[in-house]
Design an enzyme around this catalytic site. Structure first.
Site, mmCIF file in Angstrom:
data_model
loop_
_atom_site.group_PDB
_atom_site.id
_atom_site.type_symbol
_atom_site.label_atom_id
_atom_site.label_comp_id
_atom_site.label_asym_id
_atom_site.label_seq_id
_atom_site.Cartn_x
_atom_site.Cartn_y
_atom_site.Cartn_z
ATOM 1 N N HIS A 84 0.809 -1.151 -0.148
ATOM 2 C CA HIS A 84 0.017 -0.135 -0.012
ATOM 3 C C HIS A 84 0.953 1.360 -0.018
ATOM 4 O O HIS A 84 2.162 0.947 0.485
ATOM 5 C CB HIS A 84 -0.788 -0.158 1.194
ATOM 6 C CG HIS A 84 -1.982 -0.993 1.165
ATOM 7 N ND1 HIS A 84 -3.029 -1.168 2.125
ATOM 8 C CD2 HIS A 84 -2.106 -2.003 0.136
ATOM 9 C CE1 HIS A 84 -3.941 -2.168 1.868
ATOM 10 N NE2 HIS A 84 -3.269 -2.615 0.752
ATOM 11 N N GLU A 86 0.690 3.862 2.025
ATOM 12 C CA GLU A 86 1.129 4.051 3.220
ATOM 13 C C GLU A 86 2.327 3.242 3.784
ATOM 14 O O GLU A 86 3.176 3.519 4.366
ATOM 15 C CB GLU A 86 0.168 3.724 4.174
ATOM 16 C CG GLU A 86 -1.283 4.503 3.804
ATOM 17 C CD GLU A 86 -2.275 3.928 3.077
ATOM 18 O OE1 GLU A 86 -3.750 4.314 2.903
ATOM 19 O OE2 GLU A 86 -1.711 3.164 2.068
ATOM 20 N N CYS A 112 -6.204 1.392 5.211
ATOM 21 C CA CYS A 112 -6.840 0.248 5.766
ATOM 22 C C CYS A 112 -6.189 0.132 7.112
ATOM 23 O O CYS A 112 -5.394 0.626 7.561
ATOM 24 C CB CYS A 112 -6.468 -0.972 4.975
ATOM 25 S SG CYS A 112 -4.589 -1.618 4.942
ATOM 26 N N CYS A 115 -2.450 -0.465 7.673
ATOM 27 C CA CYS A 115 -1.663 0.455 7.387
ATOM 28 C C CYS A 115 -2.082 1.528 8.541
ATOM 29 O O CYS A 115 -0.963 2.191 9.078
ATOM 30 C CB CYS A 115 -2.010 1.173 6.062
ATOM 31 S SG CYS A 115 -1.480 0.561 4.823
#
Length: 154
Positions: A84, A86, A112, A115
């Protein structure tokens, strides 16, 4: 990106979220392009977008594993070739020895829960997003950790 009247500068939030949108264009994900930046004292510390790790084939070459397995958005994050945005941004900051403590994350989508846990432990103090994500647990974790989450609409 938002159009501004002649000589009208974007607000800092608009500037940073537009920058995150631009960064998302580097994403190699076939499902959702996400971009993120970490800012402290109005200075960009690191950037990240979602995609496969370095030296690993991109999904546009291999196909989307999540699509092949019919995994809905927001579920089974571990079944993906990519990281991701992040996750990538925290790894980039760590790789170059940049502390992100007390910084602000600007991201095209709400993080999410995986993260969220990383961002909480990294010391991020605020998160500004352009769009949501179907993960109530992440929102609950941010609230419990005292991290302010704001949405900036176009």
């Amino acid at each position: 990106m938002k159009k501004h009247k002649k000589n009208q500068r974007p607000s800092w939030d608009e500037y940073f979220i537009d920058t995150a949108r631009l960064i998302s264009t580097r994403s190699t994900c076939l499902r959702r392009k996400v971009g993120a930046i970490i800012v402290k004292d109005r200075r960009i510390l690191a950037t990240g977008y979602n995609g496969t790790p370095s030296k690993i084939k991109h999904c546009d070459q291999t196909g989307c594993l999540r699509d092949k397995l019919k995994i809905p958005s927001g579920e089974r994050h571990e079944l993906c070739r990519g990281l991701h945005a992040e996750q990538n941004i925290l790894l980039q900051a760590a790789l170059y020895g940049i502390s992100v403590k007390d910084s602000i994350l600007y991201c095209t989508n709400q993080p999410c829960v995986i993260c969220a846990k990383m961002l909480i432990n990294a010391g991020i103090k605020e998160i500004v997003v352009a769009d949501g994500y179907p993960d109530k647990m992440a929102r609950d974790f941010f609230r419990e950790a005292g991290i302010k989450v704001r949405t900036i609409k176009k």
